[in-house]
Design a protein around this motif. Structure first.
Motif, PDB file in Angstrom:
ATOM      1  N   VAL A 144      -9.746   6.863  -4.118  1.00  0.00           N
ATOM      2  CA  VAL A 144     -10.054   5.709  -5.027  1.00  0.00           C
ATOM      3  C   VAL A 144      -8.125   5.076  -4.535  1.00  0.00           C
ATOM      4  O   VAL A 144      -7.481   5.781  -4.433  1.00  0.00           O
ATOM      5  CB  VAL A 144      -9.854   5.148  -5.922  1.00  0.00           C
ATOM      6  N   GLN A 145      -8.584   3.506  -3.244  1.00  0.00           N
ATOM      7  CA  GLN A 145      -7.289   3.468  -3.051  1.00  0.00           C
ATOM      8  C   GLN A 145      -6.520   2.925  -4.179  1.00  0.00           C
ATOM      9  O   GLN A 145      -7.053   2.016  -4.901  1.00  0.00           O
ATOM     10  CB  GLN A 145      -7.230   2.988  -1.614  1.00  0.00           C
ATOM     11  N   ILE A 146      -4.946   2.899  -3.892  1.00  0.00           N
ATOM     12  CA  ILE A 146      -4.101   2.071  -4.901  1.00  0.00           C
ATOM     13  C   ILE A 146      -3.012   1.270  -4.004  1.00  0.00           C
ATOM     14  O   ILE A 146      -2.614   1.468  -3.855  1.00  0.00           O
ATOM     15  CB  ILE A 146      -3.505   3.441  -6.372  1.00  0.00           C
ATOM     16  N   ALA A 147      -3.054   0.571  -4.263  1.00  0.00           N
ATOM     17  CA  ALA A 147      -2.232  -0.911  -4.659  1.00  0.00           C
ATOM     18  C   ALA A 147      -1.490  -1.281  -5.745  1.00  0.00           C
ATOM     19  O   ALA A 147      -1.541  -1.050  -6.541  1.00  0.00           O
ATOM     20  CB  ALA A 147      -2.848  -2.228  -3.156  1.00  0.00           C
ATOM     21  N   TYR A 148      -0.095  -2.281  -5.087  1.00  0.00           N
ATOM     22  CA  TYR A 148       0.993  -2.100  -6.183  1.00  0.00           C
ATOM     23  C   TYR A 148       1.759  -4.131  -5.967  1.00  0.00           C
ATOM     24  O   TYR A 148       2.273  -3.417  -4.940  1.00  0.00           O
ATOM     25  CB  TYR A 148       2.293  -1.481  -6.698  1.00  0.00           C
ATOM     26  N   ASP A 149       1.103  -4.866  -6.786  1.00  0.00           N
ATOM     27  CA  ASP A 149       2.310  -5.594  -6.498  1.00  0.00           C
ATOM     28  C   ASP A 149       3.210  -5.697  -7.300  1.00  0.00           C
ATOM     29  O   ASP A 149       3.443  -6.467  -8.845  1.00  0.00           O
ATOM     30  CB  ASP A 149       1.338  -6.842  -7.122  1.00  0.00           C
TER      31      ASP A 149
ATOM     32  N   ILE B 262       0.425  -0.637   0.108  1.00  0.00           N
ATOM     33  CA  ILE B 262      -0.034  -0.422  -0.198  1.00  0.00           C
ATOM     34  C   ILE B 262       0.466   1.544   0.261  1.00  0.00           C
ATOM     35  O   ILE B 262       0.589   2.582  -0.038  1.00  0.00           O
ATOM     36  CB  ILE B 262      -0.975   0.205   1.551  1.00  0.00           C
ATOM     37  N   LEU B 263       2.026   0.733   0.767  1.00  0.00           N
ATOM     38  CA  LEU B 263       2.997   2.010  -0.219  1.00  0.00           C
ATOM     39  C   LEU B 263       4.317   1.415  -0.441  1.00  0.00           C
ATOM     40  O   LEU B 263       4.415   0.438  -0.053  1.00  0.00           O
ATOM     41  CB  LEU B 263       3.915   2.765   1.449  1.00  0.00           C
ATOM     42  N   PHE B 264       4.591   2.734  -1.285  1.00  0.00           N
ATOM     43  CA  PHE B 264       5.120   2.574  -2.861  1.00  0.00           C
ATOM     44  C   PHE B 264       5.616   3.272  -3.513  1.00  0.00           C
ATOM     45  O   PHE B 264       5.248   4.189  -3.136  1.00  0.00           O
ATOM     46  CB  PHE B 264       5.093   1.474  -3.640  1.00  0.00           C
ATOM     47  N   PRO B 265       6.974   3.791  -4.193  1.00  0.00           N
ATOM     48  CA  PRO B 265       7.470   4.572  -5.563  1.00  0.00           C
ATOM     49  C   PRO B 265       5.997   4.570  -6.120  1.00  0.00           C
ATOM     50  O   PRO B 265       6.264   3.570  -6.788  1.00  0.00           O
ATOM     51  CB  PRO B 265       8.883   4.549  -5.698  1.00  0.00           C
TER      52      PRO B 265
END
Length: 90
Positions: free
Chosen positions: A65-70, A5-8
């Motif tokens: 809108v929440q953003i996440a990254y795999d 949920i936290l990333f560059p």
């Protein structure tokens, strides 16, 4: 899927597509801020600024809108639309 949920934010720049009927997504840098565009149709594009607060990354796209990254699977996830893969991946 193990999403961060936290990333560059530069990790998610580019074009994204969904296997569902969700709109195309483009993430880009505009000056000093990152933005996200939902492309419903060439004449119907919603653009929002990506923000980080409260320990999450989110964008104001007709609502928060929440953003996440795999990173391992290179998948972008929008809470409102689901998972996306890079548009240049087939």
């Amino acid at each position: 899927m193990d999403c961060a949920i936290l990333f560059p934010l530069y990790w998610i720049c580019g074009e994204w597509k969904s296997n569902r009927k969700s709109p195309l997504v483009t993430v880009f840098r505009d000056g000093g801020v990152y933005k996200i565009a939902l492309i419903y149709h060439p004449d119907a594009v919603v653009v929002g600024t990506i923000r980080q607060s409260g320990g999450i990354i989110w964008a104001d796209l007709l609502g928060k809108v929440q953003i996440a990254y795999d990173r391992e699977q290179d998948r972008l996830v929008l809470a409102s639309e689901g998972a996306y893969i890079r548009a240049d991946d087939s």
